[in-house]
Enzyme design. Structure first.
Site, PDB file in Angstrom:
ATOM      1  N   ASP A   8      16.494  57.440  21.935  1.00  0.00           N
ATOM      2  CA  ASP A   8      15.736  56.963  20.763  1.00  0.00           C
ATOM      3  C   ASP A   8      14.559  56.161  21.343  1.00  0.00           C
ATOM      4  O   ASP A   8      14.631  55.684  22.490  1.00  0.00           O
ATOM      5  CB  ASP A   8      16.649  56.067  19.926  1.00  0.00           C
ATOM      6  N   TYR A  10      12.001  53.622  19.350  1.00  0.00           N
ATOM      7  CA  TYR A  10      11.732  52.258  18.867  1.00  0.00           C
ATOM      8  C   TYR A  10      13.003  51.403  18.895  1.00  0.00           C
ATOM      9  O   TYR A  10      13.977  51.713  18.225  1.00  0.00           O
ATOM     10  CB  TYR A  10      11.168  52.302  17.453  1.00  0.00           C
ATOM     11  N   ARG A  39      10.099  46.302   9.759  1.00  0.00           N
ATOM     12  CA  ARG A  39      10.958  47.248  10.466  1.00  0.00           C
ATOM     13  C   ARG A  39      12.070  47.739   9.551  1.00  0.00           C
ATOM     14  O   ARG A  39      12.352  48.934   9.459  1.00  0.00           O
ATOM     15  CB  ARG A  39      11.547  46.597  11.724  1.00  0.00           C
ATOM     16  N   SER A 114      12.700  60.927  18.355  1.00  0.00           N
ATOM     17  CA  SER A 114      12.299  59.763  17.560  1.00  0.00           C
ATOM     18  C   SER A 114      11.744  60.171  16.204  1.00  0.00           C
ATOM     19  O   SER A 114      11.247  61.294  16.034  1.00  0.00           O
ATOM     20  CB  SER A 114      11.225  58.964  18.322  1.00  0.00           C
TER      21      SER A 114
HETATM   22  C1  LAC Z   1      13.135  55.979  16.311  1.00  0.00           C
HETATM   23  C2  LAC Z   1      13.405  54.740  15.500  1.00  0.00           C
HETATM   24  C3  LAC Z   1      13.893  55.027  14.153  1.00  0.00           C
HETATM   25  O1  LAC Z   1      13.471  57.055  15.820  1.00  0.00           O
HETATM   26  O2  LAC Z   1      14.327  53.939  16.182  1.00  0.00           O
HETATM   27  O3  LAC Z   1      12.583  55.840  17.409  1.00  0.00           O
END
Ligand code: LAC
Length: 219
Positions: A8, A10, A39, A114
């Site tokens: 992932d 973020y 967020r 992501s």
């Molecule tokens: C991503 C976030 C949602 O998909 O964490 O990177």
């Protein structure tokens, strides 16, 4: 035998909370609350739009979530301020151990899955000087539905082109852990701040406090 790691982005590779610094400059004393509400609302909108079947890309979702946040907190803003805050998502710093961990994983395929758009992710990875470490950078935009919908994880499985059991999915987001585990991946939860586990009926295979600890799991 794990031969592919899907990360992932973020909160897992990139410190999404660092936008609080830009928020603080523009709204002194409110940086942390704006960053946190933004967020959470951004994530809520991705889940709601998937459930409604009303997908729009993450750049637009992020803009809508930011506008809601500033309205909810009673903050005045201009389009220029909105653009400045959105741009901060393109220069998020990676966590300190990311590059050294990716270097130690060179024998494996390394991918990102992501919610961010391809443009957002490519720009962020390039700005962090990490573009050489990823074999593929996947945006759910290709399948027009957000995680934790199984179709998002299916997209990564297809792109990886290896059996599901050869993949380790890594995320710091508890809801993403539940979704990827429910889909059937091997899952490692990066719990940097000792959060409680989500009560979603799924448990990760591994829990680590930073990415460096993944090395023992994989090797
Ligand atoms: C991503 C976030 C949602 O998909 O964490 O990177």
């Amino acid at each position: 035998m794990i031969n592919t790691v899907v990360f992932d982005a973020y909160g897992t590779l990139f410190d999404v909370n660092s936008v609080s610094r830009v928020c603080e400059k523009l709204y002194p004393g409110n940086g942390k609350i704006i960053s946190r509400v933004w967020r959470q609302k951004q994530l809520e909108y991705t889940w709601l739009r998937s459930l409604m079947g009303r997908y729009i890309d993450f750049e637009q979702v992020n803009r809508d979530a930011l506008r809601f946040t500033l309205n909810q907190l009673g903050k005045n803003y201009t389009n220029a301020i909105i653009d400045t805050l959105l741009d901060s998502y393109l220069t998020l710093p990676s966590y300190p151990e990311v590059e050294s961990t990716l270097k130690l994983l060179t024998s494996l395929r390394r991918m990102i899955l992501s919610d961010g758009t391809e443009k957002m992710l490519q720009t962020m990875v390039r700005n962090a000087k990490l573009e050489l470490y990823f074999d593929q950078i996947l945006s759910v935009d290709r399948v027009q539905v957000y995680k934790p919908d199984p179709r998002a994880y299916e997209f990564a499985l297809t792109a990886a082109n290896v059996p599901k059991e050869d993949i380790l999915f890594v995320s710091s987001n508890g809801w993403d852990i539940a979704g990827s585990k429910s889909f059937g991946f091997n899952v490692a939860w990066v719990n940097r701040v000792e959060k409680p586990m989500e009560e979603l009926g799924e448990r990760p295979d591994f829990i680590v406090s930073n990415l460096t600890e993944l090395i023992q799991i994989i090797n």
